[in-house]
Design an enzyme around this catalytic site. Structure first.
Site, PDB file in Angstrom:
ATOM      1  N   TRP A 106       0.816  -1.208   0.000  1.00 37.78           N
ATOM      2  CA  TRP A 106       0.000   0.000   0.000  1.00 37.78           C
ATOM      3  C   TRP A 106       0.849   1.256   0.000  1.00 37.78           C
ATOM      4  O   TRP A 106       0.526   2.241  -0.666  1.00 37.78           O
ATOM      5  CB  TRP A 106      -0.978  -0.013   1.179  1.00 37.78           C
ATOM      6  CG  TRP A 106      -1.973  -1.119   1.033  1.00 37.78           C
ATOM      7  CD1 TRP A 106      -2.079  -2.250   1.786  1.00 37.78           C
ATOM      8  CD2 TRP A 106      -2.982  -1.229   0.015  1.00 37.78           C
ATOM      9  NE1 TRP A 106      -3.086  -3.049   1.313  1.00 37.78           N
ATOM     10  CE2 TRP A 106      -3.662  -2.461   0.233  1.00 37.78           C
ATOM     11  CE3 TRP A 106      -3.373  -0.414  -1.047  1.00 37.78           C
ATOM     12  CZ2 TRP A 106      -4.710  -2.880  -0.588  1.00 37.78           C
ATOM     13  CZ3 TRP A 106      -4.418  -0.829  -1.868  1.00 37.78           C
ATOM     14  CH2 TRP A 106      -5.070  -2.056  -1.629  1.00 37.78           C
ATOM     15  N   ASP A 143      -1.069   6.542   6.377  1.00 36.76           N
ATOM     16  CA  ASP A 143      -2.208   5.690   6.033  1.00 36.76           C
ATOM     17  C   ASP A 143      -2.393   4.724   7.199  1.00 36.76           C
ATOM     18  O   ASP A 143      -1.565   3.855   7.438  1.00 36.76           O
ATOM     19  CB  ASP A 143      -1.896   4.929   4.748  1.00 36.76           C
ATOM     20  CG  ASP A 143      -2.997   3.947   4.346  1.00 36.76           C
ATOM     21  OD1 ASP A 143      -3.959   3.765   5.106  1.00 36.76           O
ATOM     22  OD2 ASP A 143      -2.862   3.338   3.267  1.00 36.76           O
ATOM     23  N   LYS A 182     -11.895  -1.785   7.782  1.00 33.85           N
ATOM     24  CA  LYS A 182     -11.024  -2.705   8.509  1.00 33.85           C
ATOM     25  C   LYS A 182     -11.452  -2.807   9.977  1.00 33.85           C
ATOM     26  O   LYS A 182     -11.657  -3.879  10.502  1.00 33.85           O
ATOM     27  CB  LYS A 182      -9.575  -2.223   8.459  1.00 33.85           C
ATOM     28  CG  LYS A 182      -9.079  -1.812   7.092  1.00 33.85           C
ATOM     29  CD  LYS A 182      -8.820  -2.998   6.199  1.00 33.85           C
ATOM     30  CE  LYS A 182      -8.122  -2.577   4.926  1.00 33.85           C
ATOM     31  NZ  LYS A 182      -7.835  -3.705   4.035  1.00 33.85           N
TER      32      LYS A 182
END
Length: 434
Positions: A170, A242, A266
């Protein structure tokens, strides 16, 4: 004509006893059908129909009855498991929320009822993370991936330097996207070591004129998590993180960051909501090419209501925040998460090599636990048998394979204990085979 006694009675035109296609128009106009007849006349056609009740209909047209089924332990990386009490409360309020007379899904996002929902959600999130007053909280759309573009567009100009520490997939995606909008610099990457570690920050050479330093606080795919955070060395450089897969899993000093962003699916809600926490002085500097939906100032000025937000998903996030507050806040949540992760990692480390976690112990994620089996050919059977025992979504990400157990806030201790018991049972059956 037969009277219809209730609004739910149905009209039934029964199948003709003769094929009407073989008749002339004149003959068809006077043909009698079971339950419905017409007379050959120049006057408008008169039809008589028989009414029947829904109780006489066959099963496919009847409403299916709800049935109870035991919930599985869902180890998916996202969308992920949610707290049962949150789901049950949402279920009880699905048809009518409060005194509104409607579902949250039907509300105007500018009406007083939804305003109370989004304001309460923000208030509880501020309490959980102890967010300072000089930070805005934005409820946006587009996933964390949209922020890969939004951040450089809002924080810098095309000629500005930006630094990236990449410890997983990511972070790498964020770096590559930022290259379109600024001078993105890859100052460290763990790719050569298959993203299994985080470097010593003192060893990294930062650009002193960088507008921001970007990190991914927890790499969902590779299971690597920062236990502490780097400090930008540039005088005006801000830290951007992030936090999609460890958001609200532990306390965080928000004041160390310029921007924190996270996809909700999540740890704090269903897919559809992206949360951005941004220091107010960073607003209002967007590049001219910035799309209106990626301009943080526009969303801040409109309190996340510039356009229709994902109302129901925000409502669920609000219920989760309320639940986390009731559990004692993020300090209490962090202790529970550490306990769950410790049990699982101990089972891996004490398996004598039958199970292996590739991540350096000092930076193992408390949220996403990847591991492999000594015999890779056993992994398919492991995952299949786990499903048969009520444990789903344990297959590793397609880019790395293996097994991955995501044990977010809502994963109960019982789920981890059941997984560990299964792992020991599976090892006992297969350790000496092959």
């Amino acid at each position: 004509m037969a009277s219809l006694t209730t609004p739910h009675r149905l009209l039934l035109l029964q199948k003709p006893t003769k094929d009407l296609s073989t008749l002339t128009f004149s003959e068809r106009s006077s043909y009698s059908v079971n339950g419905c007849s017409s007379a050959k006349t120049q006057k408008p056609l008169s039809i008589t129909c028989t009414a029947i009740s829904p109780s006489s209909l066959s099963t496919p047209l009847e409403l299916s009855k709800p049935h109870e089924k035991e919930r599985v332990f869902n180890f998916a990386a996202g969308p992920a498991t949610l707290p049962p009490n949150v789901l049950k409360k949402a279920q009880s309020e699905l048809y009518i929320w409060g005194n509104s007379g409607m579902s949250v899904m039907e509300m105007s996002h500018r009406g007083k009822d939804f305003l109370s929902i989004i304001q309460k959600a923000e208030s509880d999130l501020r309490e959980l993370l102890k967010i300072p007053e000089n930070y805005e909280v934005l409820f946006l759309q587009g996933g964390a991936t949209s922020q890969f573009s939004a951040i450089p567009l809002n924080l810098c100009k095309p000629s500005d330097n930006v630094d990236f520490i990449v410890n997983g997939s990511w972070g790498d995606k964020a770096y590559k996207e930022a290259q379109k909008y600024c001078k993105a610099n890859l100052i460290w990457s763990g790719k050569s070591e298959k993203y299994t570690k985080i470097p010593s920050f003192d060893e990294i050479e930062q650009n002193l004129d960088a507008k921001y330093l970007h990190i991914c606080a927890n790499e969902t795919i590779h299971g690597v998590e920062y236990k502490n955070y780097p400090e930008p060395k540039g005088k005006d450089t801000v830290l951007v993180a992030d936090m999609s897969s460890n958001f609200c899993s532990k306390p965080v000093d928000i004041s160390k960051f310029g921007v924190i962003y996270a996809g909700a699916q999540k740890n704090v809600g269903p897919s559809g909501v992206t949360i951005v926490i941004i220091r107010k002085d960073l607003l209002g500097n967007a590049q001219e090419i910035t799309p209106v939906m990626l301009d943080y100032k526009i969303h801040a000025d409109n309190k996340s209501l510039y356009n229709t937000p994902p109302c129901y998903a925000i409502y669920i996030c609000g219920l989760v925040f309320e639940d986390l507050v009731a559990q004692g806040g993020l300090e209490a949540i962090a202790k529970k998460n550490l306990e769950k992760a410790s049990i699982l990692y101990d089972a891996i480390d004490e398996s004598g090599g039958f199970y292996r976690c590739p991540v350096e112990k000092s930076v193992r994620s408390l949220m996403n636990v990847p591991f492999t089996l000594e015999k890779s050919e056993l992994e398919g059977g492991f995952i299949k048998q786990a499903v048969s025992q009520g444990m789903v979504s344990l297959k590793g990400h397609r880019s790395v394979g293996g097994v991955r157990a995501s044990i977010y806030n809502a994963m109960p201790l019982a789920g981890v204990e059941k997984l560990v018991a299964f792992m020991k049972e599976f090892k006992a059956k297969h350790a000496l085979i092959i």
